[in-house]
Design a protein around this motif. Structure first.
Motif, PDB file in Angstrom:
ATOM      1  N   GLU A  72       0.821  -1.216   0.000  1.00  0.00           N
ATOM      2  CA  GLU A  72       0.000   0.000   0.000  1.00  0.00           C
ATOM      3  C   GLU A  72       0.855   1.266   0.000  1.00  0.00           C
ATOM      4  O   GLU A  72       0.350   2.360  -0.263  1.00  0.00           O
ATOM      5  N   GLU A  73       2.149   1.134   0.326  1.00  0.00           N
ATOM      6  CA  GLU A  73       3.048   2.282   0.333  1.00  0.00           C
ATOM      7  C   GLU A  73       3.786   2.457  -0.993  1.00  0.00           C
ATOM      8  O   GLU A  73       4.444   3.472  -1.192  1.00  0.00           O
ATOM      9  N   LYS A 111      -2.100  13.142  -0.639  1.00  0.00           N
ATOM     10  CA  LYS A 111      -0.941  12.853   0.192  1.00  0.00           C
ATOM     11  C   LYS A 111      -0.195  11.628  -0.336  1.00  0.00           C
ATOM     12  O   LYS A 111      -0.794  10.694  -0.866  1.00  0.00           O
ATOM     13  N   SER A 149       2.564   8.467   0.775  1.00  0.00           N
ATOM     14  CA  SER A 149       2.888   7.716   1.988  1.00  0.00           C
ATOM     15  C   SER A 149       4.182   8.278   2.579  1.00  0.00           C
ATOM     16  O   SER A 149       4.932   9.002   1.913  1.00  0.00           O
ATOM     17  N   ARG A 150       4.439   7.959   3.841  1.00  0.00           N
ATOM     18  CA  ARG A 150       5.667   8.449   4.478  1.00  0.00           C
ATOM     19  C   ARG A 150       6.901   7.964   3.716  1.00  0.00           C
ATOM     20  O   ARG A 150       7.877   8.702   3.561  1.00  0.00           O
ATOM     21  N   ARG A 151       6.857   6.727   3.266  1.00  0.00           N
ATOM     22  CA  ARG A 151       7.980   6.170   2.511  1.00  0.00           C
ATOM     23  C   ARG A 151       8.188   6.937   1.213  1.00  0.00           C
ATOM     24  O   ARG A 151       9.330   7.214   0.823  1.00  0.00           O
ATOM     25  N   GLN A 152       7.096   7.297   0.550  1.00  0.00           N
ATOM     26  CA  GLN A 152       7.204   8.040  -0.708  1.00  0.00           C
ATOM     27  C   GLN A 152       7.719   9.455  -0.483  1.00  0.00           C
ATOM     28  O   GLN A 152       8.523   9.970  -1.263  1.00  0.00           O
ATOM     29  N   TYR A 153       7.265  10.094   0.604  1.00  0.00           N
ATOM     30  CA  TYR A 153       7.788  11.421   0.929  1.00  0.00           C
ATOM     31  C   TYR A 153       9.286  11.355   1.217  1.00  0.00           C
ATOM     32  O   TYR A 153      10.065  12.213   0.768  1.00  0.00           O
TER      33      TYR A 153
END
Length: 279
Positions: A138-139, A256, A258-262
């Motif tokens: 999902e990330e 937005k 995901s944190r991993r993508q950011y």
């Protein structure tokens, strides 16, 4: 700094015009016809001698430009598809990431060996790509194959420009750009008729709206390079574009990552700054 800011702004306008088209049932092939037709007209107007359309090494210029035009269309279609599925921030980041290809090939073919900070940039970008695609499902990007193709095709476009500039540059460069846009327009027209879809006024207007900043970005970068050192222009352009697209996408469209993508996007931005630093 005005021209540098204008280059970033022009590219941002182009990105979100394409996003609007993709999310409002626009015909990307019709849009591309008008994008490249506009680019062809602007390129022609920028020629000093408009009565002479065949240049020295004209056959080579035409051949390379025709191939470059095909790459242009393929890259833009993938960008349009990726904007719809992956969003503008990731698409923009991987489009800028394409600079890795001419950097690596230049080192192999021309002996332009990267310096320590540039090697660090390459490693950061490679790590970021791996990091982005190894998390939970999902990330990960929804259309990872599209991002990879954008990276490869965008890099090939940059490398073609470098090859031509190295061996056939000067005034011929303007003709190369003209023939590239003309070839891309022809390819887009063929693709449009093969799709057997209708062309709407929206496609025409957005296509022209994309075509003008598409050309202006190149000019603004050139003018900025005349006023500022390259080690300021190119890192600032890459990082500024990625940052601004992310901000607008979050504030205006509430999309937005995901944190991993950011995190990966930030690493790629830092890597691009390192790669573009010229000692």
């Amino acid at each position: 700094m005005i021209f540098l800011a204008a280059a970033i702004g022009a590219n941002v306008c182009m990105t979100f015009l394409m996003k609007y088209s993709e999310t409002h049932q626009g015909n990307r092939y019709a849009l591309n016809i008008w994008n490249y037709l506009t680019g062809t007209i602007v390129s022609f107007l920028l020629l000093k001698d408009k009565s002479r359309l065949i240049v020295r090494d004209g056959g080579v210029t035409l051949g390379l430009a025709a191939f470059n035009g095909i790459l242009f269309v393929a890259a833009l279609v993938m960008i349009q598809k990726s904007i719809l599925r992956n969003g503008a921030p990731l698409t923009t980041t991987f489009n800028r990431l394409g600079i890795l290809i001419p950097t690596v090939f230049s080192a192999v073919l021309f002996g332009e060996i990267p310096e320590g900070v540039q090697v660090l940039g390459l490693l950061l970008c490679v790590f970021a790509i791996i990091y982005m695609n190894t998390g939970k499902e999902e990330e990960r990007p929804a259309f990872a194959a599209g991002l990879l193709l954008i990276f490869i095709l965008g890099g090939m476009v940059d490398f073609m420009s470098k090859i031509y500039s190295r061996y056939f540059g000067g005034e011929n460069q303007k003709y190369f750009v003209l023939y590239t846009f003309l070839s891309a327009c022809i390819v887009s027209t063929v693709m449009f008729f093969r799709q057997k879809q209708k062309m709407r006024l929206q496609d025409v207007l957005i296509g022209i709206g994309v075509g003008i900043p598409n050309q202006l970005t190149t000019l603004f970068i050139l003018w900025a390079s005349m006023k500022l050192p390259a080690y300021i222009v190119y890192p600032t352009y890459s990082a500024g574009l990625i940052l601004l697209v992310n901000i607008i996408n979050f504030v205006v469209f509430r999309e937005k990552l995901s944190r991993r993508q950011y995190a990966a996007t930030g690493l790629i931005g830092a890597g691009l700054i390192c790669i573009n630093i010229i000692g």
